[in-house]
Enzyme design. Structure first.
Site, PDB file in Angstrom:
ATOM      1  N   HIS A 108       0.800  -1.229   0.000  1.00 41.25           N
ATOM      2  CA  HIS A 108       0.000   0.000   0.000  1.00 41.25           C
ATOM      3  C   HIS A 108       0.835   1.283   0.000  1.00 41.25           C
ATOM      4  O   HIS A 108       0.585   2.218   0.774  1.00 41.25           O
ATOM      5  CB  HIS A 108      -0.949   0.002   1.211  1.00 41.25           C
ATOM      6  CG  HIS A 108      -2.030  -1.052   1.136  1.00 41.25           C
ATOM      7  ND1 HIS A 108      -2.535  -1.520  -0.046  1.00 41.25           N
ATOM      8  CD2 HIS A 108      -2.703  -1.724   2.107  1.00 41.25           C
ATOM      9  CE1 HIS A 108      -3.482  -2.420   0.190  1.00 41.25           C
ATOM     10  NE2 HIS A 108      -3.590  -2.584   1.490  1.00 41.25           N
ATOM     11  N   HIS A 177      -9.889   1.810   0.632  1.00 42.88           N
ATOM     12  CA  HIS A 177      -9.792   0.648   1.507  1.00 42.88           C
ATOM     13  C   HIS A 177     -10.913   0.612   2.548  1.00 42.88           C
ATOM     14  O   HIS A 177     -10.699   0.207   3.696  1.00 42.88           O
ATOM     15  CB  HIS A 177      -8.424   0.648   2.199  1.00 42.88           C
ATOM     16  CG  HIS A 177      -7.910  -0.703   2.556  1.00 42.88           C
ATOM     17  ND1 HIS A 177      -8.488  -1.480   3.544  1.00 42.88           N
ATOM     18  CD2 HIS A 177      -6.904  -1.430   2.052  1.00 42.88           C
ATOM     19  CE1 HIS A 177      -7.815  -2.619   3.634  1.00 42.88           C
ATOM     20  NE2 HIS A 177      -6.848  -2.613   2.742  1.00 42.88           N
ATOM     21  N   GLU A 310     -11.474  -3.782  -3.005  1.00 42.66           N
ATOM     22  CA  GLU A 310     -10.510  -2.767  -3.428  1.00 42.66           C
ATOM     23  C   GLU A 310     -10.232  -2.924  -4.913  1.00 42.66           C
ATOM     24  O   GLU A 310      -9.527  -3.847  -5.319  1.00 42.66           O
ATOM     25  CB  GLU A 310      -9.204  -2.935  -2.645  1.00 42.66           C
ATOM     26  CG  GLU A 310      -9.359  -2.948  -1.152  1.00 42.66           C
ATOM     27  CD  GLU A 310      -8.242  -3.730  -0.471  1.00 42.66           C
ATOM     28  OE1 GLU A 310      -7.060  -3.465  -0.733  1.00 42.66           O
ATOM     29  OE2 GLU A 310      -8.556  -4.630   0.317  1.00 42.66           O
TER      30      GLU A 310
HETATM   31  C1  GAL Z   1      -5.440  -5.398   2.210  1.00 39.85           C
HETATM   32  C2  GAL Z   1      -4.486  -6.514   1.936  1.00 39.85           C
HETATM   33  C3  GAL Z   1      -4.369  -7.341   3.186  1.00 39.85           C
HETATM   34  C4  GAL Z   1      -3.948  -6.478   4.364  1.00 39.85           C
HETATM   35  C5  GAL Z   1      -4.849  -5.271   4.464  1.00 39.85           C
HETATM   36  C6  GAL Z   1      -4.390  -4.283   5.495  1.00 39.85           C
HETATM   37  O1  GAL Z   1      -5.595  -4.607   1.075  1.00 39.85           O
HETATM   38  O2  GAL Z   1      -4.936  -7.275   0.842  1.00 39.85           O
HETATM   39  O3  GAL Z   1      -3.455  -8.386   2.988  1.00 39.85           O
HETATM   40  O4  GAL Z   1      -2.620  -6.093   4.219  1.00 39.85           O
HETATM   41  O5  GAL Z   1      -4.927  -4.607   3.253  1.00 39.85           O
HETATM   42  O6  GAL Z   1      -4.409  -4.820   6.766  1.00 39.85           O
END
Ligand code: GAL
Length: 343
Positions: A108, A177, A310
């Protein structure tokens, strides 16, 4: 109590401090018909999305919690959403090294992603506009990138439109998210019915990085072509599910252009959400890593109390030439759009 503050390029924005105390301090709310949306300048985060007065998302009471906690609740994620293997990629023959904040990988956007920077907020008609300028080599990514995210508030849902330009060739993957819970409160989401219009998904290795393969969903726990309870197969003895502790996979959305890619239905509330996007993929994440924490209005948020859809380029597409390209050339305009509609 109504607070009025001035933001960046914006006008005077009215925020109501009644509901979530400090969380609304630097945020703006727009209401239209059955929908009320609140976005914060911190991370261009969706603090609240209400349908007919019912809260559809997970959140915290206090802005500080968004800074302290993991989980990216409601955040705008970038410059590169999801994972980049080994914290590196090559573009135009040059290697770019990134901060590894997820084991050996980058997640991210790195150490300080777009979820953790301050955006300029303004309001235009029924839309909340968030703008941010990411500097050349910020978090290791090339190019000064101007990003604009427009959250349009319609009478029955929201549409998030992303726009970006860079003065150098770069890579981009922007998403939101938000953890949804159509029950209207934090509780297990395994009782939600999900339909995902995706014939295939991208299997992952033990670091949750796509192997490069696209696998058909037919006959696997990943088949959501017909409405299915999220909980039905989530604990199946399946290597893919075990690796992620549930669903945390990129689905390859059927078709192209702005199209419906998912429907979610909660029987208890009778609320259905329809999801649209023009992106090629969507990470269906069943909130497996949500450790226990205090949420909005003193609610307790636990594992699988929210789900995320997402929309995105496929994870690690910077390193997978066969995946749809996430490269943004200098001077070109990147656009993407995702909508969540409630009935
Ligand atoms: C998501 C990701 C997960 C985790 C989460 C944040 O987008 O796919 O693996 O990292 O974010 O906790």
């Amino acid at each position: 109590m109504i607070k009025t503050e001035r933001y960046g390029k914006g006008d005077f924005l009215k925020t109501s401090a009644d509901d979530y105390s400090d969380a609304l301090r630097k945020s703006v709310t727009v209401k239209n018909g059955d929908i009320s949306l609140t976005v914060a300048e911190y991370g261009a985060t969706i603090l609240s999305l209400k349908f007919k007065e019912k809260e559809m998302t997970l959140g915290y009471d206090d802005t500080e919690e968004y800074k302290k906690q993991d989980g990216y609740l409601g955040a705008t994620v970038g410059r590169f959403a999801n994972r980049i293997a080994n914290g590196e990629f090559y573009l135009n023959g040059k290697r770019y090294g990134l901060y590894k904040n997820d084991g050996n990988n980058t997640l991210h956007g790195g150490k300080v992603g777009f979820n953790a920077v301050l955006w300029d907020l303004s309001v235009k008609g029924n839309a909340i506009i968030a703008e941010y300028e990411s500097k050349d080599m910020e978090e290791g990514f090339p190019g000064n990138l101007k990003v604009k995210v427009e959250f349009s508030v319609n009478a029955d849902g929201i549409e998030i439109s992303y726009m970006a330009t860079s003065d150098k060739d770069t890579v981009i993957n922007l998403t939101n998210h938000t953890y949804f819970n159509l029950a209207g409160r934090a509780e297990n989401i395994e009782n939600h019915y999900l339909t995902l219009f995706a014939d295939g998904f991208t299997p992952i290795d033990s670091g949750l990085i796509p192997t490069g393969e696209i696998k058909g969903v037919k006959g696997t726990p990943f088949d959501f072509m017909e409405p299915k309870l999220i909980g039905k197969d989530i604990n199946a003895e399946d290597t893919q599910l075990i690796r992620a502790g549930g669903y945390d996979h990129n689905f390859v959305i059927n078709g192209a252009g702005y199209r419906k890619f998912a429907e979610v239905y909660c029987k208890a509330s009778g609320i259905k959400m329809q999801c649209f996007t023009d992106m090629p993929g969507v990470q269906f994440y069943s909130g497996n890593f949500l450790t226990e924490r205090k949420g909005r209005n003193g609610e307790t948020i636990k594992k699988r109390h929210g789900f995320c859809l997402e929309t995105q380029f496929f994870p690690n597409s910077v390193n997978e030439p066969a995946f749809p390209s996430c490269v943004l050339r200098a001077g070109e305009v990147f656009t993407a759009k995702t909508g969540y509609k409630f009935v």
